[in-house]
Design an enzyme around this catalytic site. Structure first.
Site, PDB file in Angstrom:
ATOM      1  N   HIS A 228     -15.499  44.041 -25.392  1.00 47.56           N
ATOM      2  CA  HIS A 228     -16.887  43.613 -25.292  1.00 47.56           C
ATOM      3  C   HIS A 228     -17.758  44.667 -24.615  1.00 47.56           C
ATOM      4  CE1 HIS A 228     -20.076  40.536 -25.120  1.00 47.56           C
ATOM      5  NE2 HIS A 228     -20.423  41.163 -23.999  1.00 47.56           N
ATOM      6  N   HIS A 243     -21.714  48.991 -24.330  1.00 47.23           N
ATOM      7  CA  HIS A 243     -22.400  49.684 -23.229  1.00 47.23           C
ATOM      8  C   HIS A 243     -21.823  51.064 -22.945  1.00 47.23           C
ATOM      9  CE1 HIS A 243     -24.519  45.963 -22.307  1.00 47.23           C
ATOM     10  NE2 HIS A 243     -23.365  45.328 -22.307  1.00 47.23           N
ATOM     11  N   LYS A 286     -29.338  45.233 -31.480  1.00 39.01           N
ATOM     12  CA  LYS A 286     -29.119  45.079 -30.048  1.00 39.01           C
ATOM     13  C   LYS A 286     -30.477  45.174 -29.369  1.00 39.01           C
ATOM     14  CE  LYS A 286     -26.665  45.020 -26.142  1.00 39.01           C
ATOM     15  NZ  LYS A 286     -25.791  43.929 -25.735  1.00 39.01           N
TER      16      LYS A 286
END
Length: 354
Positions: A228, A243, A286
């Protein structure tokens, strides 16, 4: 005064991490510490499992058996804001594998306001990365990290099944990062704080915490913290997580990532720095994302792990090169491992200071 009262509100991420949680998880008042060790105080709970509950005499009956043995059940073992800021500075100084100024050329282009992020308008016709010195990727921790990037299916709801080789790649990554001064600093600090007795205990916990699988969708074991946070997932047509700058660069190079704009850039002028950005990943948007740019894999892994251990589910205040910075972590409360420990759901930078 509670130091957390002055922590900044997260603003760079709008993911619904707890979406789909059973109503019982959200509204009931649990009377056990299972899966709740070190959680934040909640006045609605019948009993508590934080480090201060022994002082106030309001711990759950199983607090000592479930949380006490983990070595941080006493107020004297609480990690303070000053300590997280101090160790983060040491980690920052120890990151000799980070990119240098000449290693990366960014083309940030359009800076927008947070209110414009929902427009889904591509305001940047050119890629974010103009140049990256790919010699960085031959360094042991970078190479081990990159080997993990093809081990997952991005769609939530599709179960993950690791091969023997993929499990070995996880062990190789952990082995390589633990050789670095960055992770040596982190382990030394956490050992001093009574969180881990041995380095092997720390490594075992990191493997469970980051690579353990749980369910975000209908199928068991379809997600995990490492997937994730660093790779990203797609749920209900939206990008969740994602990220990491290395993965971003590699996907952009392949034409799978389209950089749209950025909101925030900083702190400081050297690497690692933080960019809050908007992008499309193979057609999925995103809206609010943040990533360290130019950091080594071990640097990100260390800071996110520090904050998850020291401030699970809360804002964690750090300091990098004299610049204040905060990271938000979330726990995955619906599944636990070991002695009631929680998996990491996500972690990301929430407030770089420009």
């Amino acid at each position: 005064a509670d130091e957390d009262l002055n922590e900044p509100e997260p603003f760079l991420e709008l993911e619904e991490e707890m979406e789909g949680a059973p109503a019982s998880d959200l509204y009931s008042a649990p009377n056990s510490c299972r899966g709740r060790c070190l959680e934040a105080f909640d006045k609605h709970h019948l009993c508590h499992c934080n480090a201060r509950c022994p002082k106030f005499g309001n711990c759950c009956e199983d607090f000592e058996s479930l949380c006490g043995r983990e070595g941080f059940s006493h107020t004297s073992d609480v990690i303070t804001k000053g300590e997280t800021q101090s160790i983060s500075e040491k980690i920052y100084r120890a990151d000799t594998n980070k990119a240098q100024e000449e290693d990366i050329v960014l083309n940030r282009q359009k800076c927008i306001s947070p209110s414009e992020a929902r427009d889904q308008v591509d305001r940047c016709p050119e890629p974010l990365f103009t140049y990256v010195n790919e010699k960085l990727f031959s360094k042991p921790t970078y190479a081990a990290f990159i080997n993990l990037l093809d081990n997952y299916q991005r769609a939530v709801g599709r179960g993950e099944h690791f091969t023997a080789q993929q499990l070995a790649e996880q062990d190789t990554f952990l082995s390589e990062v633990m050789k670095t001064a960055v992770m040596k600093e982190l382990y030394g600090f956490l050992h001093q704080q009574n969180r881990y007795s041995t380095e092997q205990e720390f490594v075992n916990d990191l493997k469970n915490m980051w690579f353990g699988l749980y369910s975000r969708g209908k199928e068991d074991g379809d997600s995990g913290g490492f997937e994730h946070v660093f790779l990203g997932e797609v749920k209900k047509g939206k990008v969740s997580g994602f990220h990491n700058w290395i993965h971003f660069y590699m996907q952009e190079k392949e034409g799978l990532v389209d950089y749209y704009s950025h909101i925030c850039d900083g702190p400081g002028d050297s690497y690692p720095r933080v960019l809050a950005l908007q992008f499309s990943w193979d057609g999925y948007y995103k809206e609010m994302g943040s990533a360290f740019i130019g950091s080594s894999p071990e640097f990100e892994f260390a800071l996110y792990s520090l904050c998850f251990i020291a401030r699970p589910g809360k804002v964690c205040q750090l300091s990098l090169g004299g610049h204040p910075l905060a990271i938000q972590t979330y726990t995955w409360d619906k599944s636990t491992y070991g002695n009631g420990k929680k998996y990491i759901a996500t972690a990301y930078v929430v407030s770089p200071t420009q």
